[in-house]
Design a protein around this motif. Structure first.
Motif, PDB file in Angstrom:
ATOM      1  N   MET A   1       0.770  -1.149   0.039  1.00  0.00           N
ATOM      2  CA  MET A   1       0.020  -0.079  -0.161  1.00  0.00           C
ATOM      3  C   MET A   1       0.869   1.198   0.007  1.00  0.00           C
ATOM      4  O   MET A   1       0.243   2.185  -0.662  1.00  0.00           O
ATOM      5  N   ILE A   2       1.940   1.012   0.307  1.00  0.00           N
ATOM      6  CA  ILE A   2       2.826   2.313   0.595  1.00  0.00           C
ATOM      7  C   ILE A   2       3.369   2.754  -0.729  1.00  0.00           C
ATOM      8  O   ILE A   2       4.005   4.038  -0.784  1.00  0.00           O
ATOM      9  N   LYS A   3       3.615   1.854  -1.491  1.00  0.00           N
ATOM     10  CA  LYS A   3       4.158   1.925  -2.890  1.00  0.00           C
ATOM     11  C   LYS A   3       2.861   2.025  -3.910  1.00  0.00           C
ATOM     12  O   LYS A   3       1.920   1.533  -4.054  1.00  0.00           O
ATOM     13  N   LEU A   4       3.148   3.148  -4.877  1.00  0.00           N
ATOM     14  CA  LEU A   4       2.208   3.518  -5.668  1.00  0.00           C
ATOM     15  C   LEU A   4       1.774   2.369  -6.759  1.00  0.00           C
ATOM     16  O   LEU A   4       0.785   2.137  -7.404  1.00  0.00           O
ATOM     17  N   GLU A   5       2.740   1.500  -7.001  1.00  0.00           N
ATOM     18  CA  GLU A   5       2.837   0.372  -7.811  1.00  0.00           C
ATOM     19  C   GLU A   5       1.701  -0.501  -7.382  1.00  0.00           C
ATOM     20  O   GLU A   5       1.183  -1.194  -8.304  1.00  0.00           O
ATOM     21  N   ASN A   6       1.304  -0.543  -6.031  1.00  0.00           N
ATOM     22  CA  ASN A   6       0.173  -1.114  -5.532  1.00  0.00           C
ATOM     23  C   ASN A   6      -1.282  -0.993  -5.680  1.00  0.00           C
ATOM     24  O   ASN A   6      -2.092  -1.575  -5.441  1.00  0.00           O
ATOM     25  N   TRP A   7      -1.402   0.303  -6.060  1.00  0.00           N
ATOM     26  CA  TRP A   7      -2.384   1.141  -6.624  1.00  0.00           C
ATOM     27  C   TRP A   7      -2.930   0.659  -7.843  1.00  0.00           C
ATOM     28  O   TRP A   7      -2.016   0.888  -8.739  1.00  0.00           O
TER      29      TRP A   7
ATOM     30  N   LEU B   1       0.225   8.288   0.266  1.00  0.00           N
ATOM     31  CA  LEU B   1       0.243   6.996   0.474  1.00  0.00           C
ATOM     32  C   LEU B   1       0.748   6.599   1.938  1.00  0.00           C
ATOM     33  O   LEU B   1       0.145   5.840   2.498  1.00  0.00           O
ATOM     34  N   GLU B   2       1.517   7.710   2.472  1.00  0.00           N
ATOM     35  CA  GLU B   2       1.774   7.369   4.208  1.00  0.00           C
ATOM     36  C   GLU B   2       0.689   7.625   4.852  1.00  0.00           C
ATOM     37  O   GLU B   2       0.226   6.872   5.831  1.00  0.00           O
ATOM     38  N   LYS B   3      -0.471   8.584   4.854  1.00  0.00           N
ATOM     39  CA  LYS B   3      -1.581   8.761   5.475  1.00  0.00           C
ATOM     40  C   LYS B   3      -2.579   7.642   5.218  1.00  0.00           C
ATOM     41  O   LYS B   3      -3.154   7.187   5.947  1.00  0.00           O
ATOM     42  N   ALA B   4      -2.681   7.130   3.904  1.00  0.00           N
ATOM     43  CA  ALA B   4      -3.228   5.899   3.537  1.00  0.00           C
ATOM     44  C   ALA B   4      -2.817   4.848   4.619  1.00  0.00           C
ATOM     45  O   ALA B   4      -3.932   4.015   5.048  1.00  0.00           O
ATOM     46  N   VAL B   5      -1.681   4.490   4.654  1.00  0.00           N
ATOM     47  CA  VAL B   5      -1.489   3.577   5.514  1.00  0.00           C
ATOM     48  C   VAL B   5      -1.595   3.596   7.014  1.00  0.00           C
ATOM     49  O   VAL B   5      -2.230   2.560   7.650  1.00  0.00           O
ATOM     50  N   GLU B   6      -1.316   4.916   7.175  1.00  0.00           N
ATOM     51  CA  GLU B   6      -1.614   5.144   8.778  1.00  0.00           C
ATOM     52  C   GLU B   6      -3.139   4.858   9.076  1.00  0.00           C
ATOM     53  O   GLU B   6      -3.532   4.405  10.123  1.00  0.00           O
ATOM     54  N   ASP B   7      -4.048   5.361   8.198  1.00  0.00           N
ATOM     55  CA  ASP B   7      -5.592   5.222   8.428  1.00  0.00           C
ATOM     56  C   ASP B   7      -5.925   3.914   8.447  1.00  0.00           C
ATOM     57  O   ASP B   7      -6.645   3.389   9.097  1.00  0.00           O
ATOM     58  N   LYS B   8      -5.356   3.182   7.206  1.00  0.00           N
ATOM     59  CA  LYS B   8      -5.832   1.511   7.460  1.00  0.00           C
ATOM     60  C   LYS B   8      -5.249   0.865   8.550  1.00  0.00           C
ATOM     61  O   LYS B   8      -6.127  -0.017   9.182  1.00  0.00           O
ATOM     62  N   GLU B   9      -4.134   1.391   9.109  1.00  0.00           N
ATOM     63  CA  GLU B   9      -3.680   0.687  10.377  1.00  0.00           C
ATOM     64  C   GLU B   9      -4.576   1.175  11.658  1.00  0.00           C
ATOM     65  O   GLU B   9      -5.171   0.285  12.504  1.00  0.00           O
ATOM     66  N   LYS B  10      -5.057   2.323  11.838  1.00  0.00           N
ATOM     67  CA  LYS B  10      -5.752   2.656  12.709  1.00  0.00           C
ATOM     68  C   LYS B  10      -7.221   2.241  12.609  1.00  0.00           C
ATOM     69  O   LYS B  10      -7.899   1.830  13.578  1.00  0.00           O
TER      70      LYS B  10
ATOM     71  N   TYR C   1      -6.918   2.028  -4.391  1.00  0.00           N
ATOM     72  CA  TYR C   1      -6.645   0.829  -3.581  1.00  0.00           C
ATOM     73  C   TYR C   1      -7.618   0.200  -3.037  1.00  0.00           C
ATOM     74  O   TYR C   1      -8.357   0.807  -1.905  1.00  0.00           O
ATOM     75  N   VAL C   2      -8.217  -1.127  -3.341  1.00  0.00           N
ATOM     76  CA  VAL C   2      -9.447  -1.635  -2.925  1.00  0.00           C
ATOM     77  C   VAL C   2      -9.194  -2.447  -1.579  1.00  0.00           C
ATOM     78  O   VAL C   2      -8.234  -3.305  -1.635  1.00  0.00           O
ATOM     79  N   ILE C   3     -10.075  -2.317  -0.689  1.00  0.00           N
ATOM     80  CA  ILE C   3      -9.944  -2.927   0.694  1.00  0.00           C
ATOM     81  C   ILE C   3     -10.886  -4.197   0.768  1.00  0.00           C
ATOM     82  O   ILE C   3     -10.306  -5.256   0.909  1.00  0.00           O
ATOM     83  N   ASN C   4     -11.948  -3.802   0.400  1.00  0.00           N
ATOM     84  CA  ASN C   4     -13.002  -4.986   0.046  1.00  0.00           C
ATOM     85  C   ASN C   4     -14.147  -4.581  -1.133  1.00  0.00           C
ATOM     86  O   ASN C   4     -13.657  -3.304  -1.464  1.00  0.00           O
ATOM     87  N   ALA C   5     -15.105  -5.177  -1.332  1.00  0.00           N
ATOM     88  CA  ALA C   5     -16.060  -4.766  -2.229  1.00  0.00           C
ATOM     89  C   ALA C   5     -16.676  -3.379  -1.875  1.00  0.00           C
ATOM     90  O   ALA C   5     -17.359  -2.736  -2.764  1.00  0.00           O
ATOM     91  N   ASN C   6     -16.829  -3.160  -0.546  1.00  0.00           N
ATOM     92  CA  ASN C   6     -17.621  -1.939  -0.288  1.00  0.00           C
ATOM     93  C   ASN C   6     -16.626  -0.713   0.235  1.00  0.00           C
ATOM     94  O   ASN C   6     -17.170   0.260   0.888  1.00  0.00           O
ATOM     95  N   CYS C   7     -15.507  -1.169   0.470  1.00  0.00           N
ATOM     96  CA  CYS C   7     -14.603   0.275   0.642  1.00  0.00           C
ATOM     97  C   CYS C   7     -13.335   0.290   0.083  1.00  0.00           C
ATOM     98  O   CYS C   7     -12.664  -0.994  -0.388  1.00  0.00           O
ATOM     99  N   ARG C   8     -12.661   1.366  -0.170  1.00  0.00           N
ATOM    100  CA  ARG C   8     -11.224   1.583  -1.005  1.00  0.00           C
ATOM    101  C   ARG C   8     -10.812   3.016  -0.622  1.00  0.00           C
ATOM    102  O   ARG C   8     -11.475   3.930   0.033  1.00  0.00           O
ATOM    103  N   TYR C   9      -9.413   3.117  -0.809  1.00  0.00           N
ATOM    104  CA  TYR C   9      -8.882   4.391  -0.864  1.00  0.00           C
ATOM    105  C   TYR C   9      -8.470   4.726  -2.099  1.00  0.00           C
ATOM    106  O   TYR C   9      -8.457   3.940  -3.109  1.00  0.00           O
ATOM    107  N   GLU C  10      -8.694   6.287  -2.296  1.00  0.00           N
ATOM    108  CA  GLU C  10      -8.562   6.633  -3.456  1.00  0.00           C
ATOM    109  C   GLU C  10      -7.550   7.913  -3.424  1.00  0.00           C
ATOM    110  O   GLU C  10      -7.767   8.630  -2.591  1.00  0.00           O
TER     111      GLU C  10
END
Length: 89
Positions: free
Chosen positions: A1-7, A76-85, A17-26
């Motif tokens: 998730m921290i690498k743009l290549e994973n998006w 990217l960093e904030k997305a990782v932080e938020d997902k961990e939280k 970056y899809v988490i599941n069918a009903n949530c994702r980061y954009e």
């Protein structure tokens, strides 16, 4: 998730970056000078959750929450932080 290549770039400058069918980061790139590293581009990070289809009675919906505005690398960093939280709740 921290690498743009994973998006997945779904449209020019919109990465998902899809988490599941009903949530994702954009991440939406707002401005990128082509002669610079895209990780320094001005971007916005969102968390989107909910159903992505509509029914006749409009019972399905989705919400997009703004999480951060700044350089793409910071998004990217904030997305990782938020997902961990969120994952620890």
């Amino acid at each position: 998730m921290i690498k743009l290549e994973n998006w997945v770039e779904t449209m020019h400058g919109i990465f998902v970056y899809v988490i599941n069918a009903n949530c994702r980061y954009e991440i939406q790139v707002m401005y990128h000078a082509k002669d610079t590293n895209i990780l320094t581009a001005n971007a916005s990070l969102y968390y989107a959750v909910g159903e992505w289809t509509r029914t006749r009675d409009n019972s399905n919906s989705f919400e997009r929450k703004s999480l951060f505005n700044g350089p793409l690398y910071a998004c990217l960093e904030k997305a990782v932080e938020d997902k961990e939280k969120v994952g620890s709740l």
